[in-house]
Design a protein around this motif. Structure first.
Motif, PDB file in Angstrom:
ATOM      1  N   ALA A  92      47.254  39.471  83.569  1.00 49.69           N
ATOM      2  CA  ALA A  92      47.084  38.091  83.112  1.00 49.69           C
ATOM      3  C   ALA A  92      46.960  37.108  84.265  1.00 49.69           C
ATOM      4  CB  ALA A  92      48.265  37.696  82.219  1.00 49.69           C
ATOM      5  N   CYS A  93      47.244  37.557  85.483  1.00 51.75           N
ATOM      6  CA  CYS A  93      47.195  36.679  86.659  1.00 51.75           C
ATOM      7  C   CYS A  93      45.796  36.083  86.831  1.00 51.75           C
ATOM      8  CB  CYS A  93      47.577  37.468  87.908  1.00 51.75           C
ATOM      9  SG  CYS A  93      47.451  36.531  89.449  1.00 51.75           S
ATOM     10  N   SER A  94      45.739  34.770  87.031  1.00 48.42           N
ATOM     11  CA  SER A  94      44.466  34.071  87.220  1.00 48.42           C
ATOM     12  C   SER A  94      44.234  33.679  88.672  1.00 48.42           C
ATOM     13  CB  SER A  94      44.426  32.820  86.335  1.00 48.42           C
ATOM     14  OG  SER A  94      45.445  31.899  86.736  1.00 48.42           O
ATOM     15  N   CYS A 145      45.866  31.575  90.442  1.00 48.76           N
ATOM     16  CA  CYS A 145      45.955  30.119  90.611  1.00 48.76           C
ATOM     17  C   CYS A 145      46.713  29.718  91.872  1.00 48.76           C
ATOM     18  CB  CYS A 145      46.591  29.478  89.385  1.00 48.76           C
ATOM     19  SG  CYS A 145      48.350  29.886  89.140  1.00 48.76           S
ATOM     20  N   CYS A 200      54.929  30.578  86.522  1.00 48.31           N
ATOM     21  CA  CYS A 200      53.594  31.110  86.239  1.00 48.31           C
ATOM     22  C   CYS A 200      53.077  30.634  84.879  1.00 48.31           C
ATOM     23  CB  CYS A 200      53.607  32.634  86.274  1.00 48.31           C
ATOM     24  SG  CYS A 200      51.974  33.358  85.937  1.00 48.31           S
ATOM     25  N   PRO A 201      51.968  29.917  84.838  1.00 45.16           N
ATOM     26  CA  PRO A 201      51.452  29.417  83.550  1.00 45.16           C
ATOM     27  C   PRO A 201      50.923  30.529  82.648  1.00 45.16           C
ATOM     28  CG  PRO A 201      49.895  28.951  85.314  1.00 45.16           C
ATOM     29  CD  PRO A 201      51.131  29.468  85.979  1.00 45.16           C
ATOM     30  N   GLU A 202      50.623  31.696  83.232  1.00 42.71           N
ATOM     31  CA  GLU A 202      50.105  32.819  82.449  1.00 42.71           C
ATOM     32  C   GLU A 202      51.193  33.852  82.137  1.00 42.71           C
ATOM     33  OE1 GLU A 202      47.179  32.419  81.451  1.00 42.71           O
ATOM     34  OE2 GLU A 202      46.510  30.846  82.833  1.00 42.71           O
ATOM     35  N   GLU A 203      52.420  33.598  82.600  1.00 44.56           N
ATOM     36  CA  GLU A 203      53.530  34.555  82.461  1.00 44.56           C
ATOM     37  C   GLU A 203      53.137  35.926  83.011  1.00 44.56           C
ATOM     38  OE1 GLU A 203      54.890  34.540  78.411  1.00 44.56           O
ATOM     39  OE2 GLU A 203      55.712  32.519  78.578  1.00 44.56           O
ATOM     40  N   ALA A 204      52.443  35.896  84.138  1.00 45.80           N
ATOM     41  CA  ALA A 204      51.920  37.123  84.731  1.00 45.80           C
ATOM     42  C   ALA A 204      52.877  37.780  85.713  1.00 45.80           C
ATOM     43  CB  ALA A 204      50.586  36.835  85.435  1.00 45.80           C
TER      44      ALA A 204
END
Length: 259
Positions: free
Chosen positions: A187-189, A191, A225-229
Motif C-alpha cells: 500500500a506504500c505510495s 510519499c 502513514c496515510p496509507e497504513e502501509a
C-alpha cells in the motif's frame, strides 16, 4: 522568569501536545515568551543546550517500558542548567509510568535544574490504537493546562522546594534491544512522510520501504502513514500488543506532583 522553554521528544506527537499545553498555561499566567526545543529531530538532539537563569524548562517525553527512553538520556545529560526551575511531563500508554519520572528528575537535577513540578499523563499507546485511543484528548489537554496554571501559582507564591515523585531507585531494568523494524506493505505510495517523521533517520529517503537497524520501535512511521502501509508484526511485539489490549484499555487519569 522571562522565558518558558518547551523541550520534548515526541515521535507520535503525544508528549508534544502535553508539554505545549502546560507551557502555554504558564506563559499566559506570567505573560512571558515560549521557545521550543524539539529533541525528536536528531540534529537538535545531538546538540548542546545551555539555559540562562531567566528560563523555565518544561520537559515532555514518552515512557518506554517504565523508563526515560534510552535515546533521550545522553541529550538530557548534556543539558546545562543554572538552577532553573523545571517541570516534567512523562506520557505513557495507559499501562504504567513506573520509574520514568524519578529518573527524569535525577537526570535534570544532575544537569543543574530544580524539578519542582511533575506529571504522568496518558497518550495513545505506540503499539495499539485501542489502548488509550485518541489520547491525549480534550480532557487531558485541559488537565495539563490546569496543571500549568497551578505550577505558575506555586512559583508566584515563592515555593521552589523540590517535590517527591512516585517511582523507585534503583530504576527497573530497561527493556532489552529488540532486533525488529517495521515492515512496509504494497500500500506504500512512497510519499516520504515516514522519512520525515522518523526520529532515528533510519528510513531511506530514496526508498521509504527500507528501514535500517537503529529503529527504536517508536511507531512514528506506523502512526503517520496515510496509507497504513507501515506495520510492526514481529511476534514478540504482537504478544505485547495483545496483552495491552486485554488488560489496559480502562481509562487512567494523570497523576500530578506539585508539593
Amino acid at each position: 522568569m522571562k522565558r518558558v522553554i518547551t523541550m520534548y521528544f515526541s515521535p507520535t506527537g503525544t508528549s508534544r501536545k502535553i508539554a505545549e499545553a502546560i507551557s502555554s498555561a504558564i506563559c499566559a499566567q506570567f505573560g512571558c515568551e515560549m521557545e521550543t526545543i524539539n529533541l525528536t529531530e536528531k540534529e537538535i538532539r545531538d546538540g548542546e543546550h545551555e539555559f540562562e537563569e531567566d528560563a523555565l524548562l518544561v520537559l515532555g517525553y514518552p515512557v518506554y517500558a517504565g523508563r526515560v527512553p534510552e535515546v533521550l538520556q545522553a541529550p538530557l545529560r548534556r543539558l546545562k542548567g543554572s538552577g532553573n526551575a523545571a517541570v516534567l511531563a512523562a506520557v505513557y500508554g495507559n499501562r504504567d509510568y513506573e520509574d520514568a519520572l524519578v529518573e527524569g528528575q535525577d537526570i535534570l537535577t544532575k544537569a543543574g535544574f530544580s524539578v519542582i513540578g511533575a506529571g504522568a499523563f496518558i497518550g495513545e499507546h505506540s503499539y495499539s490504537k485501542k489502548v488509550a485511543a485518541g489520547r491525549p484528548d480534550e480532557t487531558d489537554i485541559l488537565k495539563a493546562q490546569a496543571f500549568g496554571r497551578q505550577f505558575a501559582e506555586k512559583l508566584e507564591q515563592g515555593s521552589t522546594a523540590e517535590i517527591k515523585i512516585k517511582g523507585n531507585r534503583p530504576y527497573k531494568d530497561p527493556m532489552p534491544d529488540l532486533p525488529f523494524v517495521p515492515k512496509t506493505t504494497d500500500a506504500c505510495s512512497n510519499c516520504g512522510i515516514c522519512v520525515k517523521k522518523c526520529p532515528m533517520q533510519v528510513i531511506h529517503k530514496e526508498n521509504p520501504r527500507v528501514v535500517d537497524s537503529g529503529c527504536i520501535l517508536c511507531s512514528a512511521c506506523v502512526k503517520c502513514c496515510p496509507e497504513e502501509a507501515k506495520i510492526i508484526d514481529a511476534e514478540p511485539i504482537l504478544k505485547i500488543k495483545a496483552m495491552l489490549e486485554s488488560k489496559f484499555t480502562h481509562r487512567k487519569e494523570p497523576e500530578l506532583f506539585l508539593f
